[in-house]
Design a protein around this motif. Structure first.
Motif, PDB file in Angstrom:
ATOM      1  N   PHE A  34     -25.288 -43.024  72.477  1.00  0.00           N
ATOM      2  CA  PHE A  34     -26.597 -42.530  72.061  1.00  0.00           C
ATOM      3  C   PHE A  34     -27.722 -43.178  72.853  1.00  0.00           C
ATOM      4  N   LEU A  35     -27.558 -44.444  73.216  1.00  0.00           N
ATOM      5  CA  LEU A  35     -28.569 -45.086  74.064  1.00  0.00           C
ATOM      6  C   LEU A  35     -28.641 -44.409  75.427  1.00  0.00           C
ATOM      7  N   CYS A  36     -27.476 -44.132  76.017  1.00  0.00           N
ATOM      8  CA  CYS A  36     -27.461 -43.459  77.323  1.00  0.00           C
ATOM      9  C   CYS A  36     -28.055 -42.058  77.212  1.00  0.00           C
ATOM     10  N   LEU A  37     -27.743 -41.358  76.112  1.00  0.00           N
ATOM     11  CA  LEU A  37     -28.299 -40.012  75.909  1.00  0.00           C
ATOM     12  C   LEU A  37     -29.816 -40.069  75.803  1.00  0.00           C
TER      13      LEU A  37
ATOM     14  N   SER B  23     -27.750 -38.266  83.533  1.00  0.00           N
ATOM     15  CA  SER B  23     -27.620 -37.177  82.558  1.00  0.00           C
ATOM     16  C   SER B  23     -26.170 -36.739  82.409  1.00  0.00           C
ATOM     17  N   LEU B  24     -25.480 -36.602  83.529  1.00  0.00           N
ATOM     18  CA  LEU B  24     -24.070 -36.207  83.482  1.00  0.00           C
ATOM     19  C   LEU B  24     -23.219 -37.274  82.811  1.00  0.00           C
ATOM     20  N   PHE B  25     -23.568 -38.535  83.025  1.00  0.00           N
ATOM     21  CA  PHE B  25     -22.796 -39.621  82.418  1.00  0.00           C
ATOM     22  C   PHE B  25     -22.944 -39.606  80.897  1.00  0.00           C
TER      23      PHE B  25
ATOM     24  N   ASP C 246     -27.940 -47.332  81.244  1.00  0.00           N
ATOM     25  CA  ASP C 246     -28.449 -46.099  81.859  1.00  0.00           C
ATOM     26  C   ASP C 246     -29.065 -46.397  83.221  1.00  0.00           C
ATOM     27  N   THR C 247     -29.792 -47.507  83.322  1.00  0.00           N
ATOM     28  CA  THR C 247     -30.388 -47.896  84.602  1.00  0.00           C
ATOM     29  C   THR C 247     -29.307 -48.172  85.636  1.00  0.00           C
ATOM     30  N   MET C 248     -28.262 -48.885  85.224  1.00  0.00           N
ATOM     31  CA  MET C 248     -27.150 -49.187  86.132  1.00  0.00           C
ATOM     32  C   MET C 248     -26.499 -47.904  86.646  1.00  0.00           C
ATOM     33  N   VAL C 249     -26.259 -46.952  85.752  1.00  0.00           N
ATOM     34  CA  VAL C 249     -25.639 -45.681  86.150  1.00  0.00           C
ATOM     35  C   VAL C 249     -26.567 -44.913  87.092  1.00  0.00           C
ATOM     36  N   HIS C 250     -27.854 -44.908  86.775  1.00  0.00           N
ATOM     37  CA  HIS C 250     -28.855 -44.238  87.615  1.00  0.00           C
ATOM     38  C   HIS C 250     -28.819 -44.796  89.047  1.00  0.00           C
ATOM     39  N   GLU C 251     -28.897 -46.112  89.163  1.00  0.00           N
ATOM     40  CA  GLU C 251     -28.914 -46.733  90.494  1.00  0.00           C
ATOM     41  C   GLU C 251     -27.558 -46.594  91.189  1.00  0.00           C
ATOM     42  N   PHE C 252     -26.482 -46.622  90.413  1.00  0.00           N
ATOM     43  CA  PHE C 252     -25.138 -46.424  90.986  1.00  0.00           C
ATOM     44  C   PHE C 252     -25.046 -45.024  91.608  1.00  0.00           C
ATOM     45  N   GLY C 253     -25.659 -44.039  90.958  1.00  0.00           N
ATOM     46  CA  GLY C 253     -25.678 -42.687  91.513  1.00  0.00           C
ATOM     47  C   GLY C 253     -26.380 -42.629  92.851  1.00  0.00           C
TER      48      GLY C 253
ATOM     49  N   ALA D 150     -31.829 -32.824  82.155  1.00  0.00           N
ATOM     50  CA  ALA D 150     -31.419 -33.833  81.173  1.00  0.00           C
ATOM     51  C   ALA D 150     -31.291 -33.216  79.786  1.00  0.00           C
ATOM     52  N   LEU D 151     -32.212 -32.330  79.427  1.00  0.00           N
ATOM     53  CA  LEU D 151     -32.142 -31.665  78.125  1.00  0.00           C
ATOM     54  C   LEU D 151     -30.925 -30.765  78.035  1.00  0.00           C
ATOM     55  N   TRP D 152     -30.599 -30.070  79.126  1.00  0.00           N
ATOM     56  CA  TRP D 152     -29.412 -29.206  79.121  1.00  0.00           C
ATOM     57  C   TRP D 152     -28.156 -30.048  78.930  1.00  0.00           C
ATOM     58  N   CYS D 153     -28.049 -31.173  79.635  1.00  0.00           N
ATOM     59  CA  CYS D 153     -26.899 -32.066  79.466  1.00  0.00           C
ATOM     60  C   CYS D 153     -26.862 -32.631  78.051  1.00  0.00           C
ATOM     61  N   ALA D 154     -28.040 -32.947  77.503  1.00  0.00           N
ATOM     62  CA  ALA D 154     -28.098 -33.467  76.134  1.00  0.00           C
ATOM     63  C   ALA D 154     -27.611 -32.423  75.144  1.00  0.00           C
ATOM     64  N   LYS D 155     -27.946 -31.173  75.392  1.00  0.00           N
ATOM     65  CA  LYS D 155     -27.471 -30.107  74.502  1.00  0.00           C
ATOM     66  C   LYS D 155     -25.950 -30.018  74.521  1.00  0.00           C
TER      67      LYS D 155
END
Length: 236
Positions: free
Chosen positions: A155-158, A84-86, A30-37, A204-209
């Motif tokens: 689930f970890l990314c979520l 969140s999108l990922f 998740d950190t990698m995706v965040h920083e990649f964004g 993030a909650l909307w994407c999680a839903k």
């Protein structure tokens, strides 16, 4: 039961389950995706990415240079939104039976991060290890183990994509200067950091839903299919 209640229960359940499984290593995805964004939006807006560092405590930082002051706003927005999108994408792929595609996308993002951006020792070791392990899982493991591995990562990314911005709300409430991306946005927009942290959390909650609906939708279709009786055949 409403979709929002299901989402909250799934997030709590996934947090409990993943903390029982030795999963600390994978939380850096998740950190990698965040920083990649952050990095991709910086480059898209003609900025320069110097390097990314990923740390063992699941935090990270992108060092970049941006000449256009207004560009700081979309760059600061990009990290949590991308994560969140990922997470949503991973569950959307699962709902369509495309776990292999999801794993391949993770390998590509990790490889691009390794080649183009990440330069600190832990970050490099993490990416090399994750890429190697995921290739092995794709190539050599049975489907049940590959699906378990995929869902663990999903689930970890979520979980991280939601609890990350939620923790930002707590930081912003205690000290608005220590709220990371929310602090940067507050400095350049005049809108308080806690407002930005809350908006990140709501998105993030909307994407999680959406992710939970995709996950439950696939399982519901699978159960429905298993209950259907086989088509009768006639044999003379």
């Amino acid at each position: 039961m409403s979709n929002w209640v299901k989402t909250i229960l799934f997030l709590i359940g996934s947090a409990l389950l993943t903390h029982w499984i030795p999963s600390s290593f994978f939380r850096n995805i998740d950190t990698m995706v965040h920083e990649f964004g952050h990095a991709v939006v910086t480059l898209a807006l003609s900025g320069k990415v110097m390097y990314i560092e990923l740390y063992q405590d699941h935090s990270g930082v992108t060092y970049s240079s941006i000449t256009k002051q207004w560009a700081i706003i979309p760059v600061a927005l990009a990290g949590y939104i991308t994560a969140s999108l990922f997470a949503w994408f991973l569950f959307s792929a699962y709902s369509k039976g495309k776990q292999r595609l999801g794993l391949q996308v993770m390998i590509v993002l990790s490889a691009l991060s390794l080649i183009l951006f990440v330069r600190n020792g832990f970050g490099i070791m993490f990416l090399v290890g994750f890429i190697a392990l995921t290739i092995i899982v794709l190539a050599l493991t049975p489907k049940w183990l590959r699906d378990f591995y995929y869902l663990l990562l999903a689930f970890l990314c979520l979980e991280e994509s939601v609890f990350g911005p939620f923790s930002l709300v707590i930081y912003a409430w205690g000290n608005a200067r220590q709220a990371g991306d929310a602090t940067n946005l507050a400095l350049h927009t005049g809108i308080p950091a806690i407002v930005w942290a809350t908006l990140f959390t709501l998105f993030a909650l909307w994407c999680a839903k959406q992710a939970v609906q995709a996950f439950l939708g696939r399982n519901k279709r699978a159960r429905s299919s298993s209950r259907q009786s086989p088509t009768p055949s006639y044999r003379d």
